[in-house]
Design a protein around this motif. Sequence first.
Motif, PDB file in Angstrom:
ATOM      1  N   VAL A  13       0.849  -1.203   0.000  1.00  0.00           N
ATOM      2  CA  VAL A  13       0.000   0.000   0.000  1.00  0.00           C
ATOM      3  C   VAL A  13       0.875   1.239   0.000  1.00  0.00           C
ATOM      4  N   ARG A  14       1.936   1.232   0.812  1.00  0.00           N
ATOM      5  CA  ARG A  14       2.792   2.402   0.880  1.00  0.00           C
ATOM      6  C   ARG A  14       3.439   2.694  -0.464  1.00  0.00           C
ATOM      7  N   GLY A  19       3.766   6.363  -4.640  1.00  0.00           N
ATOM      8  CA  GLY A  19       3.802   6.618  -6.079  1.00  0.00           C
ATOM      9  C   GLY A  19       2.800   7.698  -6.493  1.00  0.00           C
ATOM     10  N   ILE A  20       1.570   7.585  -5.948  1.00  0.00           N
ATOM     11  CA  ILE A  20       0.547   8.598  -6.261  1.00  0.00           C
ATOM     12  C   ILE A  20       0.997   9.962  -5.756  1.00  0.00           C
ATOM     13  N   ALA A  21       1.547   9.989  -4.511  1.00  0.00           N
ATOM     14  CA  ALA A  21       2.006  11.256  -3.940  1.00  0.00           C
ATOM     15  C   ALA A  21       3.136  11.840  -4.772  1.00  0.00           C
ATOM     16  N   SER A  22       4.055  11.003  -5.206  1.00  0.00           N
ATOM     17  CA  SER A  22       5.163  11.490  -6.012  1.00  0.00           C
ATOM     18  C   SER A  22       4.671  12.091  -7.323  1.00  0.00           C
ATOM     19  N   PHE A  91      -0.996  15.107  -2.154  1.00  0.00           N
ATOM     20  CA  PHE A  91      -1.550  13.821  -1.755  1.00  0.00           C
ATOM     21  C   PHE A  91      -0.812  13.367  -0.511  1.00  0.00           C
ATOM     22  N   PHE A  92      -1.590  13.161   0.542  1.00  0.00           N
ATOM     23  CA  PHE A  92      -1.002  12.727   1.803  1.00  0.00           C
ATOM     24  C   PHE A  92      -1.043  11.199   1.844  1.00  0.00           C
ATOM     25  N   ALA A  93       0.112  10.611   1.590  1.00  0.00           N
ATOM     26  CA  ALA A  93       0.192   9.161   1.469  1.00  0.00           C
ATOM     27  C   ALA A  93      -0.208   8.460   2.749  1.00  0.00           C
ATOM     28  N   ARG A  94       0.070   9.065   3.863  1.00  0.00           N
ATOM     29  CA  ARG A  94      -0.203   8.413   5.126  1.00  0.00           C
ATOM     30  C   ARG A  94      -1.705   8.234   5.346  1.00  0.00           C
ATOM     31  N   ARG A  95      -2.503   9.253   4.938  1.00  0.00           N
ATOM     32  CA  ARG A  95      -3.957   9.181   5.118  1.00  0.00           C
ATOM     33  C   ARG A  95      -4.688   8.799   3.826  1.00  0.00           C
ATOM     34  N   GLY A  96      -3.958   8.788   2.741  1.00  0.00           N
ATOM     35  CA  GLY A  96      -4.579   8.457   1.453  1.00  0.00           C
ATOM     36  C   GLY A  96      -5.589   9.497   1.006  1.00  0.00           C
ATOM     37  N   THR A  97      -5.314  10.792   1.309  1.00  0.00           N
ATOM     38  CA  THR A  97      -6.248  11.856   0.951  1.00  0.00           C
ATOM     39  C   THR A  97      -5.558  12.874   0.067  1.00  0.00           C
TER      40      THR A  97
END
Length: 406
Positions: A13-14, A19-22, A91-97
């Motif tokens: 998941v991380r 990847g999305i955040a990057s 995009f905050f990867a930790r919260r997925g938001t």
Amino acid sequence: MALETSPDAPAAVRTIANGIASWINQLGAVWVEGQLTDVSIGRGTTTVFGTLRDTDADISLRFTCNRRVFEAVDPPVTDGSRVVVNAKPNFFARRGTLALAVNEIRHVGIGELLARIERLKQLLAAEGLFAAYRKQKLPFLPHTIGLICGRDSAAERDVLENAKRRWPAVAFRIEYASVQGPAAAGEVMTALRKLDGDDSVEVIVIARGGGSLEDLLPFSDEGLIRAVSQAKTPIVSAIGHEPDSPLLDLVADLRASTPTDAAKRIVPDVREELDGVRQLRERGLRAVTSWLDREMHALAAIRSRPSLAAPVTDLQRRSDEVAALIDRSRRTLTHRLDRASDDITHRLASVRALSPKATLERGYSVLQLADGTAVREVAQVAPGDLLQARVTDGRFAVEVKSEENT
């Protein structure tokens, strides 16, 4: 580049989140227009949180903003404000938001809002949504009125109180909806569909107690305008403003300047109606009385004529005339009969004087041959002829002895 994964070698998941955040963090700042909602300031922080909602679609994004940037806007922005922000997607990867990090906020200019409304107005007008032939006639006395308004609002109180004061028996079916903010247009459309689907509702009032141009934007929403144009129940717009007219006023079957004016225009005043009925009754009574007076005068004039005032007199006169004519006719007929009788007597005397019988009565007789021929000359007989002598009272036979001429 797409990750190479499989059921046997899945990605963590991380990994996906990073990847999305990057990828998103590589995007630059953008200018975004929307409407602020759910604005709040975190306790113990200088960060403002909220939602930026699309003005035409049911889509929104969360945003964060430094309190200093938020409070620097003049005039201050609040829930429902329409703004243009400069923000960078994060995009905050930790919260997925996903959220927009806002670094500048500007009000949408009034001129720009008016220009957009004008363009939409021209588009809808070209489609014929504002045409007069589409307007429905309001019922004279609706039994049930549908009302769309804010809960516990002054507009609701104005419509109800004024309508019931004018006609106490009127009934209402009320649907509450937001009349300001991003959810207002959708809630008003939902309420409109409910009331329009109720066959007992004869007219629908959409009411609000006025407001600024930004406050009234939901009532120029294209979706709401089209929903009103398709409604089978007559719609009254009672937004309660004068200078800035939303497009709802143009598509509605009737525009009222205020909610109070709407109540006055859709419900007749019972006192005025009773006064009107009384006046009509008085006019009718005067008209009937006047007509009866004319007819009575005409009847009196007819009855005063001699033929009707003393009908026996005319009949008696006619009877006397008939009796005189009968008497005259009888005298004339008697006179003529007397003259005819005298004439007959004279003629009878003449006839009798000229009759052969009269001659016989004077002593003459008539001799006739055997064939009845009268003897006029001696030459007609010869001695020995047997003649018939006719006298006044009969006849007898004579025989010729001799003859001589004189």
